[in-house]
Design a protein around this motif. Sequence first.
Motif, PDB file in Angstrom:
ATOM      1  N   ALA A 291       0.807  -1.214   0.000  1.00  0.00           N
ATOM      2  CA  ALA A 291       0.000   0.000   0.000  1.00  0.00           C
ATOM      3  C   ALA A 291       0.839   1.261   0.000  1.00  0.00           C
ATOM      4  O   ALA A 291       0.433   2.289  -0.553  1.00  0.00           O
ATOM      5  CB  ALA A 291      -0.931  -0.001   1.216  1.00  0.00           C
ATOM      6  N   ARG A 292       2.028   1.215   0.615  1.00  0.00           N
ATOM      7  CA  ARG A 292       2.859   2.411   0.715  1.00  0.00           C
ATOM      8  C   ARG A 292       3.248   2.972  -0.647  1.00  0.00           C
ATOM      9  O   ARG A 292       3.625   4.139  -0.758  1.00  0.00           O
ATOM     10  CB  ARG A 292       4.123   2.107   1.522  1.00  0.00           C
ATOM     11  N   GLU A 293       3.175   2.160  -1.676  1.00  0.00           N
ATOM     12  CA  GLU A 293       3.466   2.639  -3.027  1.00  0.00           C
ATOM     13  C   GLU A 293       2.290   3.420  -3.606  1.00  0.00           C
ATOM     14  O   GLU A 293       2.424   4.046  -4.655  1.00  0.00           O
ATOM     15  CB  GLU A 293       3.791   1.453  -3.936  1.00  0.00           C
ATOM     16  N   ARG A 294       1.152   3.393  -2.912  1.00  0.00           N
ATOM     17  CA  ARG A 294      -0.061   4.000  -3.456  1.00  0.00           C
ATOM     18  C   ARG A 294      -0.607   5.161  -2.634  1.00  0.00           C
ATOM     19  O   ARG A 294      -1.297   6.020  -3.161  1.00  0.00           O
ATOM     20  CB  ARG A 294      -1.148   2.925  -3.595  1.00  0.00           C
ATOM     21  N   LEU A 295      -0.313   5.187  -1.326  1.00  0.00           N
ATOM     22  CA  LEU A 295      -0.872   6.235  -0.470  1.00  0.00           C
ATOM     23  C   LEU A 295      -0.151   6.237   0.871  1.00  0.00           C
ATOM     24  O   LEU A 295       0.500   5.246   1.223  1.00  0.00           O
ATOM     25  CB  LEU A 295      -2.373   6.030  -0.245  1.00  0.00           C
ATOM     26  N   PRO A 296      -0.231   7.343   1.632  1.00  0.00           N
ATOM     27  CA  PRO A 296       0.328   7.351   2.987  1.00  0.00           C
ATOM     28  C   PRO A 296      -0.453   6.381   3.867  1.00  0.00           C
ATOM     29  O   PRO A 296      -1.689   6.308   3.775  1.00  0.00           O
ATOM     30  CB  PRO A 296       0.131   8.802   3.446  1.00  0.00           C
ATOM     31  N   VAL A 297       0.240   5.649   4.723  1.00  0.00           N
ATOM     32  CA  VAL A 297      -0.429   4.638   5.533  1.00  0.00           C
ATOM     33  C   VAL A 297       0.062   4.665   6.973  1.00  0.00           C
ATOM     34  O   VAL A 297       1.151   5.164   7.275  1.00  0.00           O
ATOM     35  CB  VAL A 297      -0.214   3.216   4.952  1.00  0.00           C
TER      36      VAL A 297
END
Length: 228
Positions: A82-88
Amino acid sequence: MTAAAYDEIADWYETEFLNRPRPAAGDGHPLSLGFLLDEFLGAGSGTCLEIGCGTGVHADRLRTLGWTPVGIDLSGGMLRHARERLPVVQADAGQLPVRAGSLSAVVAVMAHTDMPQYPQVLREVSRILRPGGVFVHVGVHPCFCGGFADRGDLEAVVIRPGYLDGHWTKASWTDKGVRDKVGASHLPLPELLHGFLDAGLTLDRFAEGGAPTPAVLAIKGTKSRCSG
């Protein structure tokens, strides 16, 4: 249990499960559900928190609608993608690390069956929403999906005893999906809807997805503008 299970299947989920042939709209596959975010959340601005964000596949859809997506999930393995797509943030949805009354929008997509204490999650959603803020729930349809439902023939889904039990199970009609690997918690429909009401969310809109028997139920809830 849930976090560890998803850690174990995170790479499979990202590289195999999400890359199956593009599904029909509303059939329950995460990539088939963006239209419900369009209809129920709609255009806006500011931060939209996705609880149970998994590998973050809805982030681009939220950006297209004008929102700034941020994700929360328990599974470090899923968040690695997910970190490649949005802040988490890695956190428990039942104890959201978010200031009360600070957000205008929260979404959860195909995540509530991974949260055994979902009524508590709904209370947390209500706590962090501003008055008038919107929560969009898109989830497994509690009446037609679960360990009690055999969807092997979509033209004749078989519902066996177990719907009213409200239990966690790995029972699944297929070994090609997620549930036989990580299990799922089940809430009968009244219990799910009462969770919204008990959290102080007004039920605004509903939709079912999938045919001929729905696999998905979407709910739009709004935080009351009254202070109480």
